[in-house]
Design an enzyme around this catalytic site. Structure first.
Site, PDB file in Angstrom:
ATOM      1  CB  SER A 162      -0.882   0.008   1.251  1.00  0.00           C
ATOM      2  OG  SER A 162      -1.550   1.242   1.381  1.00  0.00           O
TER       3      SER A 162
ATOM      4  CE1 TYR B 266      -3.816  -2.143   5.501  1.00  0.00           C
ATOM      5  CE2 TYR B 266      -3.020   0.003   4.765  1.00  0.00           C
ATOM      6  CZ  TYR B 266      -3.560  -1.238   4.477  1.00  0.00           C
ATOM      7  OH  TYR B 266      -3.839  -1.589   3.173  1.00  0.00           O
TER       8      TYR B 266
END
Ligand code: NAP
Length: 256
Positions: free
Chosen positions: A138, A148
């Protein structure tokens, strides 16, 4: 024909990868928890592209079920040529507000599972001297953006170094680095991104088309869209403390 095993193939980017590889004539092994959705995808892709498609239902957070997927990847009788580590989820709140069990589950799915599955497929790829591992990371991993982002930073760095380790064997490794993509990810995480400008959103098929092109070009990273490529180039030159402070504004504590 190459067989491609895709985790998280029941929706979003995983389902788009399934379609993208099926359109190239690859056989598939589809992995996720929702058997019904995997079966529907398998039936549709088999009918449209005439490929072979296995459904392998597994909760990858269950060590036994994850072990079954690892065994499938390591099976010399049914070689898998490409692994797409894609399954993942995010959490709605910043680290201090999440139960530690949720943080551990997220870390396990985003880091330990790709590590285990990659370790299972690598011996066969090295022996056959071909194949690839695609890790869906990501843009969040390019920045200090909570746990994350930290997990995705691990996945990107892992991909970049593994790519060098496996290059002498003719095996490719690609980190797919999407920005905001229209999938079920945000809804599942309970995130409200309604204020995000439309121009920031990517389509899953566009991310996959770019990834397959970058894989063919032996690139280390695949970033879709000029906006995100410019962003990736810019953040390398900004002070990390400044970026960390700015990014913290995007992570809201839950309403009391
Ligand atoms: P999605 O539509 O929610 O898909 C997530 C997939 O992961 C589903 O197929 C889900 O299937 C599977 N999954 C979740 N937990 C699992 C478990 N314990 N075991 C097995 N499978 C599991 O989201 P997506 O956007 O396509 O996400 C795919 C990847 O892209 C993730 O790694 C995510 O971090 C990354 N990503 C997404 C975005 C974005 O904006 N969408 C941006 C950057 C990166 P089941 O529920 O059937 O198990």
């Amino acid at each position: 024909m190459t067989t491609v095993l895709i985790t998280g193939a029941s929706s979003g980017l995983g389902a788009a990868f399934a379609r993208g590889f099926a359109a190239k004539g690859c056989d598939l092994v589809l992995v996720a928890r929702d058997t019904g959705r995997l079966q529907a995808t398998a039936t549709a892709l088999t009918a449209e592209f005439g490929i072979g498609c296995e459904v392998l239902t597994a909760d990858l957070l269950d060590p036994v079920q994850c072990g079954r997927v690892a065994n499938r990847l390591a099976d010399p009788a049914r070689p898998v040529g490409i692994l797409v580590n894609n399954a993942g989820f995010g959490l709605p709140a910043p680290f201090p507000y999440n139960p530690v069990e949720d943080e551990e589950r997220m870390l396990d799915l985003l880091v330990k599972v790709p590590l285990k599955l990659t370790h299972a497929i690598v011996p066969g790829l090295r022996e056959r001297r071909r194949g690839a591992v695609l890790n869906v990371s990501s843009v969040a991993g390019l920045l200090p953006t909570g746990t994350y982002g930290a997990a995705k930073a691990w996945l990107t760095a892992f991909s970049e170094s593994l790519r060098v380790d496996l290059a002498p064997y003719g095996v490719r490794v690609l980190a797919v680095v999407p920005g905001f993509t229209r999938t079920e990810f945000q809804e599942r995480a309970g995130m409200d991104l309604s204020a995000l400008p439309a121009s920031y959103w990517l389509e899953a098929d566009a991310v996959v088309a770019r990834a397959l092109k970058d894989l063919g070009l032996h690139r280390p990273l695949s970033i879709t869209g000029w906006r995100y490529r410019a962003y990736a180039a810019a953040v390398r030159h900004l002070p990390r403390t400044l970026v960390a402070t700015r990014m913290a504004r995007t992570r809201r504590p839950p309403a009391a």
